[in-house]
Design an enzyme around this catalytic site. Structure first.
Site, PDB file in Angstrom:
ATOM      1  N   GLU A 208      22.070 -30.694  -6.938  1.00 48.51           N
ATOM      2  CA  GLU A 208      22.642 -30.105  -5.732  1.00 48.51           C
ATOM      3  C   GLU A 208      22.645 -28.594  -5.903  1.00 48.51           C
ATOM      4  O   GLU A 208      23.099 -28.071  -6.909  1.00 48.51           O
ATOM      5  CB  GLU A 208      24.052 -30.639  -5.462  1.00 48.51           C
ATOM      6  CG  GLU A 208      25.044 -30.439  -6.592  1.00 48.51           C
ATOM      7  CD  GLU A 208      26.463 -30.864  -6.233  1.00 48.51           C
ATOM      8  OE1 GLU A 208      26.720 -31.195  -5.061  1.00 48.51           O
ATOM      9  OE2 GLU A 208      27.317 -30.851  -7.140  1.00 48.51           O
TER      10      GLU A 208
ATOM     11  N   ASP B 132      20.255 -11.793   3.969  1.00 49.59           N
ATOM     12  CA  ASP B 132      19.915 -12.751   2.929  1.00 49.59           C
ATOM     13  C   ASP B 132      18.460 -12.513   2.556  1.00 49.59           C
ATOM     14  O   ASP B 132      17.678 -11.940   3.325  1.00 49.59           O
ATOM     15  CB  ASP B 132      20.148 -14.181   3.405  1.00 49.59           C
ATOM     16  CG  ASP B 132      20.477 -15.121   2.250  1.00 49.59           C
ATOM     17  OD1 ASP B 132      20.122 -14.793   1.105  1.00 49.59           O
ATOM     18  OD2 ASP B 132      21.077 -16.180   2.489  1.00 49.59           O
TER      19      ASP B 132
END
Length: 879
Positions: free
Chosen positions: A622, A280
Site C-alpha cells: 500500500e 505536486d
C-alpha cells in the site's frame, strides 16, 4: 528522484564557492556602504524579496520557479532544492528519528504530543540543513527547510494506499493534528521560521492512485465544505502554514494546480493565505498532457494557467522553466505574475534565514541535534500512545510471559513494517521480534516467518538444486554481466556461480546480470519464485515468464510468480536483474508446494505456550502509485480489505494448534479481520510504529504500558459495505455518514482498566448561535490499573436534513490512577455546532443538539454519557 545528472553536483559545489565568496565580499564592504535591501536583515522579508526579484533577468526568474533552483552567484543566491519530506520524521536523509507513520500518530488523538513530535522533527531538519550547507553552500534534494508535509487529505476510503500518510477520516481530528504539526514544524521564533510546512494535497484528493493524474473530481457543495476543506482551512488560518501543495487531480473541471476557485477564492481570498503554492511533482505536465487532463494544449499554456490561478513553484524539470520564458516572451504570461510568485518564494527563503549570517538563525541548534536518544524515546512514547487494543478476551496483559513464545508472521522481524513510507532510516531500529526478546530475555523465543505478505514463506533456492547442464553433471549456474540493461547486447563478463545470488559492492554498479542453468523439481505442484532485490528482475522457467518486475521504480518490489512443476523433471531456469541501490545482497527465493515455512510455523506453535502472529501489510503493498498488481492490491491501492489469503491460512493453522494466539496487525489502513475477531484471544493494531516500534509493542503486550490508542478510521466488515472507490460523495462513508454495522468503529480502543462517566454539565440548556458551548463530564478510573482515557465529545443535529450522523467536536486525554476521578472540560465553538447545507453554506440553525461524551462513539461498548442543549438564533459562517 534523488539522483542528479552526472556532473551536476560538482557544478553545484563550484556555484556554492562563488556564492560564499560573494557573500564574504559583501560583508567586507567599506564602513558606511549601504547593503542592497535584500541583504539587510532589518528589512521586512517581503520587501527584501521584492528587491531581490527586481534585480533578476527573465531567465534567472524562470530558473527559480523550479523545485531544483540553481545558484545565481552575482546576487549571492545559493542553490536550493525545495523538495524535502517530513511526514513522520526527516525523510530520505539517512539516519533520523523515525516516528510512527502519520496514521499511527493520529491514533494517539493527542494534539499536544503531535506538537511535541513536530517540534523535534523541525529541529532535526535544521540540524540536517546545517550539515548540508557545510558541504554544498546551498541545499540539495532532501536537505532543505521547505517540508512537504503534513498530508491532511481525508482518508475517505480504506482502499486508498496513501491513506497511511493522513490523520484519518475525520475533518475535526485531521484539522487539530494538522494545526499542531504545522506549528511544530515552523516553530514560534519571532524572527525566523524553523522550517516551512506544506500541507497537501489541495484539494479533494484520496485515490485511486492509478488514475490520479487524470481524475476530475466533482464533489457535492456540501461535501467540499463539510469534509474536504476544513483541515486545509485550519492549517492556513490557525496553523499559519507558509506553503501548500496543490494536487494532481482536477476539481470541477479544472486541474487543482490551475484551479482559480481553490487557489483564489478559498485559499487567497477567504483564508488570507500569503505563502507560496507548490505543484505536486509533475502536476503541471498533467495540465497539458493529452493522456492526462488535457486541460490546455501546450506547456506554455499550462504554466500560464497555473501561475495565473495562484501556483508559485513547479515541481518539475528544466523544460517547465523554459516554457515560462517562452510564455512571457510570447505575451501569454505577464511577467508581473511571475514576479508575484517569486516574491512569495523568496519571502519564504528570507523567513528561513537563508540570506542572513548563520549566527543569527537558530544559533542554539547544531548538526548534532539529530537522531538523538531523546528523539528515539519520544518516538517510542508516540508509538505506545497510538497502538490500539482492538480485542482482548483477558489474555492481555501478559505480565511475566509464558516461558515459550513463538513469534510468527511476515512482519515480525521486518524493518519495512516499522517505517511505512516517506521515511528516514532509524539508526537503532527495534523490530517486534527484537522487542519481545528484549522484554522477556529469559523466555524461549522462537521465530519462524511462516508466511510472506502475499505468498507462502520463501527461502533461498538451495545451490544443490541448480546445474549448468540438463543432465546435471556440473552443479552451479552461468553468470553474465552486461554494461547496460539491454540484455540483447554482448555481455562484458561471463563466469559461473554456485547459485543465483549477488552481493553488491556498496556502490551503484551499472549494468545487469543474467543467471542461467537448470533446475530439477523435488516434488509435484505449484512453486512460487521471487528475486529478493533492490532493482528490477525477471524469472523464466523454460523461457516462459514466471514473474516480471523489470519496470519497477526505486522502491523494492515483492512481486512473485507461481508455476507448476513435476517431480524429477529438469527445467531451464533464467533470472535477469539490475540494481537500483548501493547495497543489499540479492538472491533467488522459492517456496516448494509442500510449504515448508508454514509447516515450521505450525510446529513452533505446537511447542509454544503463546503465539504472537505479526502480520498485515507494508508500504510495498500500500502506498503511492506502486507498480504492483496482485490479488487484493492494485497500483498501491487495495481491492480487498481482508488479511492477505496466505496470512489468513497460516493464522487459521496456528489457531488450530490450540495454543493461544495474539494477532499484531501492522498496516497503514483498516484490515477486515472478521475471522480473527471471532477466534483469536487478542488483537493489537500497531500501524507502522516507527523505529522503536518493537519495544512499544512489547511493552503494551506486557502491560508495562496500558494501551490508549484510538482508531482514526472505521474498520469495515467488508469492501462490499462501501460505495465505489471512485465515488467522492461522502454518503455511506466514514463514521459520520455510514449507518451500517462495522467491525470496529472510529474512536474505538480498549484498555487494561475500566473508566466510568457521570455528571455531564453544559452550564445552560440553550446556547445562542454566536456563542461557544461549555461541556464537562466527570471521568473515573474504576479498574485496577493506571491508564489514560481518550475522552471524546460528539455532536449531532437530529433535526437538520443531510447533517452527519454525528461529528467529533472535542478530544481530551486524561491519565487516571485506580480510583481517581477528574472533571474534563470542553469548549465547543460555534463552527462545531454548524451544518453545511446543499449549497455549501455553513450555517448554525436553531434547534436541538445532542451531545455524547465518552471513551468512544455512542451506541457501542465505550462508556459515556449523553446530554442535550438547544441552539437559539441563526448564523452563517465564513467559508
Amino acid at each position: 528522484m534523488g539522483v542528479r545528472a552526472g556532473g551536476r553536483v560538482s557544478a553545484g559545489i563550484l556555484a556554492a564557492v562563488l556564492v560564499l565568496c560573494g557573500a564574504a565580499t559583501a560583508r567586507a564592504q567599506l564602513p558606511g556602504a549601504q547593503l542592497p535591501s535584500y541583504q539587510d536583515p532589518s528589512q521586512p522579508p517581503e520587501r527584501r524579496a521584492a528587491d531581490l526579484v527586481a534585480r533578476m533577468t527573465l531567465e534567472e526568474k524562470a530558473s527559480q520557479l523550479l523545485n531544483d533552483a540553481p545558484a545565481i552567484p552575482r546576487l549571492n543566491i545559493r542553490e536550493y532544492n525545495w523538495w524535502n519530506e517530513g511526514l513522520h520524521g526527516v525523510a530520505a536523509a539517512g539516519h533520523a528519528t523515525v516516528f510512527p507513520q502519520a496514521i499511527g500518530l493520529a491514533a494517539t488523538f493527542d494534539e499536544p504530543l503531535m506538537r511535541q513530535v513536530a517540534d523535534l522533527i523541525g529541529i532535526e531538519f535544521r540540524a540536517k540543513h546545517l550539515d548540508a550547507r557545510h558541504r554544498f553552500g546551498g541545499s540539495d534534494w532532501f536537505e532543505g527547510l521547505t517540508v512537504w508535509s503534513p498530508n491532511i487529505n481525508i482518508f475517505r476510503d480504506p482502499r486508498w494506499g496513501r491513506g497511511q500518510e493522513t490523520y484519518g477520516e475525520d475533518p475535526y481530528l485531521t484539522a487539530r493534528l494538522g494545526v499542531a504539526f504545522v506549528q511544530g514544524l515552523q516553530g514560534d521564533d519571532p524572527d525566523y521560521a524553523l522550517t516551512i510546512a506544506t500541507p497537501k494535497h489541495f484539494a479533494v484528493h484520496s485515490g485511486p492512485e492509478a488514475s490520479r493524474h487524470r481524475d476530475d473530481i466533482r464533489p457535492t457543495a456540501r461535501d467540499l465544505e463539510d469534509t474536504y476543506l476544513p483541515a486545509f482551512r485550519a492549517a492556513i488560518i490557525e496553523g499559519g502554514a507558509g506553503s501548500l501543495m496543490c494536487a494532481y487531480n482536477a476539481v470541477d473541471g479544472a486541474p487543482a494546480c490551475a484551479n482559480e476557485r481553490l487557489l483564489g477564492h478559498y485559499l487567497r481570498d477567504a483564508w488570507g493565505f500569503d505563502g507560496f503554492v507548490v505543484s505536486d511533482c509533475g502536476a503541471v505536465t498533467d495540465i497539458h498532457s493529452p493522456d492526462r487532463h488535457a486541460y490546455v494544449a501546450t506547456p506554455e499554456a499550462a504554466v500560464t494557467v497555473a501561475f495565473r490561478a495562484g501556483m508559485d513553484l513547479i515541481c518539475g524539470g528544466p523544460e517547465d522553466g523554459e516554457a515560462v520564458v517562452r510564455a512571457v516572451r510570447d505575451g501569454a504570461l505577464d511577467e508581473a505574475v511571475v514576479d508575484r510568485s517569486l516574491v512569495r518564494l523568496f519571502t519564504a527563503r528570507m523567513r528561513l534565514g537563508q540570506f542572513d549570517e548563520p549566527s543569527r538563525v537558530f544559533p542554539d541548534i547544531t548538526a548534532a541535534d539529530f537522531d538523538t536518544a531523546e528523539g528515539r524515546a519520544l518516538a517510542q512514547t508516540a508509538a505506545e500512545k497510538g497502538i490500539v487494543l482492538l480485542k482482548n478476551d483477558g489474555l492481555l496483559p501478559l505480565g511475566e510471559a509464558p516461558g515459550r513464545i513463538a513469534v510468527i508472521g511476515p512482519n515480525a522481524d521486518s524493518l519495512a513494517a516499522l517505517v511505512g513510507n516517506y521515511n528516514g532510516d532509524p539508526s537503532h531500529p527495534v523490530t517486534i521480534l527484537e522487542g519481545v526478546r528484549r522484554r522477556w530475555p529469559d523466555a524461549q523465543v522462537t521465530h519462524v516467518q511462516g508466511s510472506g505478505l502475499i505468498d507462502r514463506a520463501l527461502v533461498p533456492l538451495p545451490a544443490g538444486a541448480l546445474c549448468l547442464d540438463a543432465a546435471c553433471r556440473t552443479p552451479g549456474v552461468r553468470v553474465e554481466r552486461f554494461a547496460g540493461r539491454d540484455l540483447s547486447a554482448a555481455p562484458v563478463q561471463t563466469g559461473q556461480a554456485d547459485g543465483v545470488a549477488h552481493a553488491w559492492s556498496g556502490r551503484l554498479e551499472s549494468g545487469a546480470l543474467r543467471y542461467s542453468g537448470y533446475l530439477t523439481a523435488p516434488e509435484d505442484g505449484d512453486y512460487v519464485f521471487r528475486y529478493d532485490a533492490n532493482g528490477g528482475y525477471r524469472v523464466f522457467i523454460d523461457d516462459a515468464p514466471v514473474v516480471d518486475a523489470w519496470n519497477i521504480d526505486w522502491r523494492p518490489s515483492i512481486a512473485a510468480g507461481a508455476v507448476r512443476l513435476e517431480r524429477g523433471r529438469t527445467y531451464r531456469l533464467r533470472v535477469e536483474a539490475f540494481q537500483r541501490a548501493t547495497s543489499g545482497d540479492e538472491r533467488l527465493l522459492w517456496s516448494p508446494p509442500s510449504d515448508p515455512g508454514g509447516a515450521q510455523a505450525e510446529a513452533a506453535a505446537r511447542e509454544a505456550d503463546l503465539v504472537l502472529f505479526v502480520g498485515g501489510l507494508t508500504a510495498q503493498l500500500e502506498g503511492e502509485e506502486l507498480p504492483l498488481s496482485t490479488p487484493g492490491f492494485a497500483g498501491g491501492d487495495r481491492t480487498s480489505l481482508d488479511l492477505p489469503p496466505a496470512q489468513q491460512r497460516l493464522l487459521e493453522r496456528l489457531h488450530a494448534t490450540g495454543t493461544p494466539v495474539v494477532l499484531v496487525l501492522v498496516s497503514g489502513s483498516a484490515i477486515s479481520v472478521n475471522w480473527a475477531d471471532r477466534n483469536v484471544a487478542a488483537i493489537l493494531q500497531a500501524w507502522y510504529p516507527g523505529g522503536q516500534g518493537g519495544d512499544a509493542v512489547a511493552r503494551i503486550l506486557a502491560g508495562d504500558v496500558n494501551p490508549s490508542g484510538r482508531l482514526p478510521v472505521t474498520f469495515y466488515r467488508s469492501v462490499d459495505d462501501l460505495p465505489a472507490f471512485t465515488d467522492y460523495r461522502m454518503r455511506g462513508r466514514t463514521y459520520r455518514y455510514h449507518a451500517g454495522p462495522v467491525l470496529y468503529p472510529f474512536g474505538h480502543g480498549l484498555s487494561y482498566t475500566r473508566f466510568d462517566y457521570a455528571d455531564v454539565r453544559t452550564g445552560r440548556a440553550t446556547v445562542r448561535a454566536d456563542q461557544p458551548l461549555e461541556v464537562s463530564v466527570l471521568v473515573s478510573n474504576v479498574g485496577a490499573r493506571q491508564g489514560e482515557e481518550v475522552v471524546q465529545l460528539y455532536v449531532r443535529r437530529p433535526d437538520v436534513e443531510g447533517a452527519p450522523l454525528r461529528s467529533l467536536a472535542g478530544v481530551r486525554r486524561v491519565a487516571l490512577a485506580p480510583g481517581e476521578r477528574r472533571r474534563v472540560s470542553f469548549t465547543v465553538d460555534p463552527r462545531s455546532l454548524s451544518v453545511v447545507d446543499d449549497a455549501g453554506v455553513r450555517r448554525i440553525t436553531p434547534g436541538p443538539v445532542e451531545l455524547w461524551v465518552g471513551g468512544g462513539q455512542p451506541g457501542g461498548m465505550a462508556p459515556g454519557r449523553a446530554a442535550a442543549v438547544r441552539v437559539t438564533g441563526a448564523a452563517e459562517l465564513p467559508r
